[in-house]
Scaffold this active site. Structure first.
Site, PDB file in Angstrom:
ATOM      1  CB  SER A 101      29.534 -15.325 -57.621  1.00 43.37           C
ATOM      2  OG  SER A 101      28.612 -14.289 -57.675  1.00 43.37           O
ATOM      3  N   GLY A 102      30.886 -12.626 -58.776  1.00 39.34           N
ATOM      4  CA  GLY A 102      31.059 -11.428 -59.757  1.00 39.34           C
ATOM      5  C   GLY A 102      29.530 -11.166 -60.114  1.00 39.34           C
ATOM      6  N   GLY A 103      28.630 -11.733 -59.609  1.00 39.42           N
ATOM      7  CA  GLY A 103      27.414 -11.349 -59.604  1.00 39.42           C
ATOM      8  C   GLY A 103      26.986  -9.907 -59.705  1.00 39.42           C
ATOM      9  CG  PHE A 104      27.548  -6.110 -56.573  1.00 44.12           C
ATOM     10  CD1 PHE A 104      26.245  -5.524 -56.106  1.00 44.12           C
ATOM     11  CD2 PHE A 104      28.644  -5.000 -56.752  1.00 44.12           C
ATOM     12  CE1 PHE A 104      26.239  -3.902 -55.971  1.00 44.12           C
ATOM     13  CE2 PHE A 104      28.435  -3.809 -56.475  1.00 44.12           C
ATOM     14  CZ  PHE A 104      27.206  -3.165 -56.075  1.00 44.12           C
TER      15      PHE A 104
ATOM     16  CD  GLN B  16      20.572 -10.871 -54.294  1.00 43.92           C
ATOM     17  OE1 GLN B  16      20.104 -10.144 -53.961  1.00 43.92           O
ATOM     18  NE2 GLN B  16      22.077 -10.886 -54.242  1.00 43.92           N
TER      19      GLN B  16
ATOM     20  CB  CYS C  54      47.947   6.874 -35.065  1.00 43.96           C
ATOM     21  SG  CYS C  54      46.684   6.989 -35.714  1.00 43.96           S
TER      22      CYS C  54
ATOM     23  CG  HIS D 257      44.408   5.814 -39.554  1.00 44.44           C
ATOM     24  ND1 HIS D 257      44.517   5.555 -37.998  1.00 44.44           N
ATOM     25  CD2 HIS D 257      42.885   6.284 -39.504  1.00 44.44           C
ATOM     26  CE1 HIS D 257      43.363   6.060 -37.463  1.00 44.44           C
ATOM     27  NE2 HIS D 257      42.654   6.497 -38.211  1.00 44.44           N
TER      28      HIS D 257
END
Length: 394
Positions: free
Chosen positions: A92-95, A199, A319, A345
């Site tokens: 949501s963009g909250g962080f 939360q 690899c 990788h």
């Protein structure tokens, strides 16, 4: 149906299942690589498909600022914009707004913040953040929440949790009224799916209360947020345990912004179905590589003459083709190819780990598989900055 979740096998607390979305199916438990700006840094979409990536995470805050929601809407949604016809989840963009710290002001109505790009002023509310996600057109979108800082006092955390619950109800109301505005609705006849976010900071009783009250909103899925914000690893583990037991058994559980390879396996054991993390891509760009023999810092001089593959037990094309010596040379020479190959990788290692996790659950052998991974939750470890995609450099 636009969204369906089916559990196909259980082994202890671990579940193997399947998400059905408008843009395809996703086998769970699943690791979602982070494509913050509509790209997993350095890796083209055809390579992601070859690696078996089933679902990507995009970031609403960043795409809102650049190139803008309306631009992406005109393309028919983020999948068409980035040429990726598989599922996408947007946060949501909250962080990210939380990460702006001094550049934001939180009120009951929403958050006023300044862009990290040019300092311009913007406003996110539950309604406008949901509208942005509808315009972007991801299959799964998240309710707007406030991520509580760490450390935070109990009263501050409780007040924040209560507001997140009110914001979740507002997000749901707006979504239900506008969900048919998703850019691809006319084409597919399906809508997006809204998840709620638990939360409660680092207080088990608040985590429990947040989970119980968020579930009352009767949403199709639930996330556990507000972790990897600087707390010790044992505390992260404790908060997941406090919340997850109160989330429905028949709906997907998404743990946001966590994990090292060891962590994602142990969180699956707790019943987590979905995880995302910038760690495999961010670490790759800094020369830290995950292998079946442990972590390798490829810039170390010891690898300068090592002609062995990066991981003899890995089947990825890096690899299979390149030596440790060559990968070390690329990194020491600051070649862009170093970041590309390292990222491929690390993603392959994470995705292969999740494939083996799913197979072990389906075979009823998950406990044995889990015993091969040391417990990551040690008091000396910190979750700070490990996974969450708050930075423009994620």
């Amino acid at each position: 149906m636009s969204f369906r979740f089916e559990i196909e096998a259980r082994d202890g607390g671990a579940r193997a299942g399947r998400l059905t979305t408008p843009h395809g199916e996703v086998e769970t438990p699943v690791f979602m690589p982070v494509g913050t700006l509509g790209t997993v840094k350095g890796v083209p979409q055809d390579t992601l498909e070859e690696l078996g990536v089933q679902i990507l995470l995009n970031n609403t805050y960043h795409l809102y600022l650049r190139p803008g929601v309306e631009m992406i809407r005109q393309f028919g949604g983020v999948q068409k914009f980035m040429a990726w016809d598989r599922p996408i989840l947007t946060d949501s963009g909250g962080f990210q707004v939380f990460s702006l710290s001094d550049l934001r002001k939180v009120t009951e109505e929403g958050v006023t913040f300044r862009s990290h790009l040019d300092g311009s002023s913007h406003f996110f509310s539950p309604e406008s953040a949901t509208a942005a996600q509808i315009g972007l057109g991801a299959d799964i979108i998240m309710a707007f929440d406030e991520c509580t800082e760490h450390p935070a006092e109990y009263a501050r955390t409780q007040t924040s949790m209560e507001m997140t619950l009110r914001w979740a109800a507002r997000s749901k109301k707006y979504f239900e009224e506008h969900k048919h505005e998703v850019p691809w609705f006319a084409e597919r006849g399906e809508t997006q799916t809204l998840f709620g976010i638990v939360q409660g900071g680092m207080f088990p009783d608040l985590r429990r209360e947040s989970a119980q009250r968020t579930v009352e909103l009767d949403l199709p899925g639930y996330a556990i947020g507000g972790l990897s914000v600087g707390e010790p690893r044992p505390m992260t583990h404790e908060m997941v345990s406090a919340a997850i037991r109160f989330l429905p058994q028949d709906k997907p559980r998404y743990l946001m912004g966590v994990g090292t390879p060891e962590e994602i396996v142990h969180y699956v054991a707790q019943g987590v179905d979905m995880m995302d993390c910038v760690l495999p891509t961010r670490a790759a760009r800094h020369g830290l590589l995950f292998t079946s023999e442990g972590r390798i810092t490829i810039k170390n001089a010891r690898y300068a003459g090592d002609d062995s593959p990066l991981d003899p037990n890995c089947g990825c094309k890096v690899c299979a083709r390149y030596s440790r010596a060559y990968l070390r040379h690329l990194y020491a020479s600051n070649e862009l190819l170093a970041q590309v190959l390292n990222t491929i990788h690390n993603l392959a290692y994470y995705l292969d780990t999740m494939r083996r996790v799913r197979q072990s659950i389906q075979l009823g052998e998950f406990a044995s598989f889990l015993s091969g991974f040391r417990a990551p939750h040690r008091a000396s470890q910190s979750a700070e900055g490990s996974c969450n995609s708050g930075s423009p450099e994620s």
